[in-house]
Write an enzyme that holds these catalytic residues in place. Sequence first.
Site, short mmCIF file in Angstrom:
data_model
loop_
_atom_site.label_atom_id
_atom_site.label_comp_id
_atom_site.label_asym_id
_atom_site.label_seq_id
_atom_site.Cartn_x
_atom_site.Cartn_y
_atom_site.Cartn_z
N GLU A 198 0.81 -1.22 0.00
CA GLU A 198 0.00 0.00 0.00
C GLU A 198 0.85 1.27 0.00
O GLU A 198 0.36 2.36 0.29
CB GLU A 198 -0.95 -0.01 1.20
CG GLU A 198 -1.97 -1.13 1.13
CD GLU A 198 -2.94 -1.09 2.29
OE1 GLU A 198 -3.68 -0.10 2.40
OE2 GLU A 198 -2.96 -2.05 3.08
N GLY A 245 -7.70 5.94 5.07
CA GLY A 245 -7.02 6.70 4.05
C GLY A 245 -7.25 8.20 4.19
O GLY A 245 -8.32 8.64 4.60
N SER A 264 -6.94 -2.00 1.81
CA SER A 264 -7.18 -1.45 0.46
C SER A 264 -7.73 -2.48 -0.51
O SER A 264 -7.55 -2.36 -1.72
CB SER A 264 -5.89 -0.83 -0.11
OG SER A 264 -5.52 0.31 0.62
N GLU A 313 -15.30 -4.74 9.05
CA GLU A 313 -13.98 -4.53 9.64
C GLU A 313 -13.86 -3.10 10.15
O GLU A 313 -14.65 -2.23 9.77
CB GLU A 313 -12.87 -4.81 8.63
CG GLU A 313 -12.88 -3.88 7.42
CD GLU A 313 -11.73 -4.19 6.46
OE1 GLU A 313 -10.57 -4.25 6.93
OE2 GLU A 313 -12.00 -4.36 5.26
N ASN A 324 -11.03 0.04 10.42
CA ASN A 324 -9.77 0.55 9.88
C ASN A 324 -9.17 1.54 10.88
O ASN A 324 -9.75 2.60 11.13
CB ASN A 324 -10.01 1.27 8.55
CG ASN A 324 -10.65 0.37 7.51
OD1 ASN A 324 -9.97 -0.35 6.81
ND2 ASN A 324 -11.96 0.41 7.43
N TYR A 328 -9.40 4.51 -4.88
CA TYR A 328 -8.36 5.51 -5.02
C TYR A 328 -8.30 6.21 -6.38
O TYR A 328 -7.70 7.27 -6.48
CB TYR A 328 -6.99 4.89 -4.71
CG TYR A 328 -6.95 4.34 -3.30
CD1 TYR A 328 -7.06 5.19 -2.21
CD2 TYR A 328 -6.82 2.98 -3.05
CE1 TYR A 328 -7.05 4.70 -0.92
CE2 TYR A 328 -6.80 2.48 -1.76
CZ TYR A 328 -6.90 3.35 -0.70
OH TYR A 328 -6.90 2.85 0.58
N ARG A 334 -12.50 3.96 11.19
CA ARG A 334 -13.61 3.87 10.25
C ARG A 334 -14.06 2.42 10.14
O ARG A 334 -13.23 1.54 9.88
CB ARG A 334 -13.16 4.37 8.87
CG ARG A 334 -14.31 4.72 7.93
CD ARG A 334 -13.84 4.87 6.49
NE ARG A 334 -13.67 3.55 5.86
CZ ARG A 334 -12.58 3.20 5.19
NH1 ARG A 334 -11.57 4.02 5.05
NH2 ARG A 334 -12.52 1.98 4.65
N ASP A 357 -16.50 -0.50 8.28
CA ASP A 357 -17.16 -0.77 7.00
C ASP A 357 -18.27 -1.79 7.20
O ASP A 357 -18.15 -2.72 8.01
CB ASP A 357 -16.14 -1.31 6.00
CG ASP A 357 -15.07 -0.29 5.66
OD1 ASP A 357 -15.33 0.92 5.81
OD2 ASP A 357 -13.96 -0.70 5.26
#
Length: 307
Positions: free
Chosen positions: A15, A274, A141, A268, A270, A210, A249, A251
């Site tokens: 990443e 990002g 990612s 999950e 994070n 992205y 964050r 999801d």
Amino acid sequence: MQRHVAVLMGGLSSERPVSLSSGKACADALEAEGYRVTRIDVGRDVASVLSELRPDVAFNALHGPFGEDGTIQGILEYLEIPYTHSGVLASALAMNKEKAKAVVAGFGVKVAASILVDRMEIARQHAMPTPYVVKPVAEGSSFGVVIVREGEAHPPQHLSAVDWTFGDTVMVERYVPGRELTCAVMGDEVLGVCEIVSNDHAFYDFDAKYAPGGSSHIVPAELPDEITATVAEFSLAAHRAVGCRGVSRSDFRYDDRNGAAGEVVWLEVNTQPGMTPTSLVPDIARARGLEFGKLLDWMVRDASCRR
């Protein structure tokens, strides 16, 4: 006195390009907020680089293994340099998707059924009835994620390829159809819920995340009030259960095919969301009236050790 922030970016994982983008955006914004910023492209000599530099705060903009699995956090603890985001234990736990799910489920959060399987074994036969999702246990990612659709005769054969770089153990998880949701937590407060609509992508994969125009972010998500409340409740529960600090964050998938009540499933958390120009947390914060620079300023002020 002007505070000195070292922005850690790049790093050693797959990443790296995402981290470089996050790091540049964060460094530029922190300079605009009045901080003295040093950009560090992290290598294996990072401990000696930081020992010599002695910044007031390390802003962790790394992604993937080494950057968000407790490793860099342990180095910063040893050097006694306050740092942003979660600490050693929370970072290591969240990075292992299966272990994190087990902990979060214990706090009443609904998760998708899953098992751990050797990648060679699953390449030979289905590990659970289709449809299901194959995920590397400790990558971010969406690297290495494969959706196996209903009725497919056999699992993806590339799982047994010699050039597979995501570990020999993979997580096989029940596929949850429906809408893609994410929710940001800052400190002990839910910032908001966002719906992600992937443009021309089967799911929210690397390019959807992205690439410019890869996805659309609907903030706040247009949901029934009770669903918004459930997503917020689950996100805060996951943040606390894993022991996250700073910004995280979570999801989700929301299956509303049979009505608005539907099914909300946590996927999950994070610990290093990002921070690129197309990233979710900045969009969610902006919808709450918190501009990017002010969000980063809060994160720097929140930085600490021993957490």
